[in-house]
Design a protein around this motif. Structure first.
Motif, short mmCIF file in Angstrom:
data_model
loop_
_atom_site.label_atom_id
_atom_site.label_comp_id
_atom_site.label_asym_id
_atom_site.label_seq_id
_atom_site.Cartn_x
_atom_site.Cartn_y
_atom_site.Cartn_z
N THR A 84 0.85 -1.18 0.00
CA THR A 84 0.00 0.00 0.00
C THR A 84 0.89 1.24 0.00
OG1 THR A 84 -1.85 1.10 1.11
CG2 THR A 84 -0.13 0.20 2.53
N ARG A 85 0.25 2.40 -0.04
CA ARG A 85 1.00 3.63 0.19
C ARG A 85 0.32 4.38 1.33
NH1 ARG A 85 4.80 5.26 -3.27
NH2 ARG A 85 4.60 7.47 -2.85
N ALA A 86 1.12 4.86 2.23
CA ALA A 86 0.56 5.50 3.42
C ALA A 86 1.24 6.83 3.66
CB ALA A 86 0.75 4.60 4.64
N VAL A 87 0.52 7.71 4.32
CA VAL A 87 1.08 9.00 4.70
C VAL A 87 1.29 9.00 6.21
CG1 VAL A 87 0.70 11.48 4.85
CG2 VAL A 87 -0.02 10.23 2.81
N GLN A 88 2.51 9.33 6.60
CA GLN A 88 2.83 9.48 8.01
C GLN A 88 3.46 10.86 8.22
OE1 GLN A 88 5.28 5.65 8.18
NE2 GLN A 88 4.43 5.76 10.24
N SER A 110 9.28 12.17 11.34
CA SER A 110 9.54 12.13 12.78
C SER A 110 10.39 13.30 13.24
CB SER A 110 10.20 10.81 13.16
OG SER A 110 11.44 10.68 12.51
N ARG A 111 10.97 14.02 12.29
CA ARG A 111 11.78 15.18 12.69
C ARG A 111 11.02 16.49 12.54
NH1 ARG A 111 17.37 13.99 9.68
NH2 ARG A 111 17.97 12.07 10.76
N CYS A 112 10.42 16.69 11.34
CA CYS A 112 9.83 18.01 11.09
C CYS A 112 8.31 17.98 11.03
CB CYS A 112 10.39 18.61 9.80
SG CYS A 112 9.81 17.76 8.31
N LEU A 113 7.72 16.80 11.15
CA LEU A 113 6.28 16.62 11.21
C LEU A 113 5.55 16.90 9.88
CD1 LEU A 113 5.44 18.10 14.75
CD2 LEU A 113 6.21 15.82 14.13
N SER A 114 6.30 17.13 8.82
CA SER A 114 5.62 17.28 7.54
C SER A 114 5.19 15.90 7.04
CB SER A 114 6.54 17.99 6.53
OG SER A 114 7.71 17.24 6.37
N ARG A 169 10.43 5.58 12.59
CA ARG A 169 10.80 6.99 12.51
C ARG A 169 10.87 7.42 11.05
NH1 ARG A 169 12.58 9.33 16.87
NH2 ARG A 169 13.89 10.77 15.74
N PRO A 170 9.72 7.65 10.44
CA PRO A 170 9.73 8.05 9.03
C PRO A 170 10.40 9.42 8.85
CG PRO A 170 7.53 8.30 9.97
CD PRO A 170 8.37 7.63 11.02
#
Ligand SMILES: [Zn+2]
Length: 173
Positions: free
Chosen positions: A61-65, A68-72, A134-135
């Motif tokens: 699948t493709r997911a959006v997270q 983990s550093r800049c929250l974008s 940690r993406p």
């Protein structure tokens, strides 16, 4: 209330050695804190050894997270394999014996209703285990701290000041 989606695996449970496969495509709509941009797709294979029901498959699948550093937001392809086993109780009834084998429901949160699998529950759990812990939006992501130093917006004291100024302007009108 939405009907829970089930895969009937009884055919496999009653006939040890017989493989049954399902093509699965789901958006996992009940997962609130994960954003899938493409449906989760793959093939699930079920076979019983007599004592254990083996489930295996490959999914993607493709997911959006959040980075983990800049929250974008970070969009990423995710692929994972399913390899699960569930104990089976009873005697398989596949050969007209009148017996009936059943996947043991050993916990309240069981993924089975009788011999039907709540496959979205299974996939949700395995997907979680396979998400990047940690993406990162990129190898060079500067992170929140660095970004705060280079832009005024990122610093709380500037934000507070800006708000104060806005309020003042509001008063003057
Ligand atoms: Zn980032």
């Amino acid at each position: 209330m939405k009907k829970r989606k089930l895969l009937d695996l009884n055919e496999a449970v009653q006939h040890p050695g017989k493989h049954i496969t399902f093509d699965v495509s789901t958006k996992l709509e009940e997962v609130e804190d994960l954003d899938l941009v493409e449906p989760l797709t793959g093939t699930l294979d079920a076979v019983s050894t007599g004592n254990v029901l083996l489930l295996s498959g490959s999914f993607q699948t493709r997911a959006v997270q959040e980075c983990s550093r800049c929250l974008s937001p970070v969009e990423a392809s995710i692929k994972f394999d399913v390899a699960e086993e569930f104990p089976i109780g009873g005697t398989p009834g596949g050969y007209g014996s009148g017996h009936y084998a059943e996947v043991s429901a050993d916990e309240p949160s069981s993924m089975f209703e009788d011999n039907s699998l709540l496959f979205e529950e299974l996939l949700r759990q395995v997907l979680w285990l396979n998400l990047p812990v940690r993406p990162l939006c990129g190898e060079q992501c500067p992170g929140l701290t660095a970004r705060a130093e280079t832009t005024d917006e990122g610093r709380p004291e500037f934000a507070a000041l800006a708000e104060l100024l806005d309020n003042r302007e509001g008063c003057g009108k």
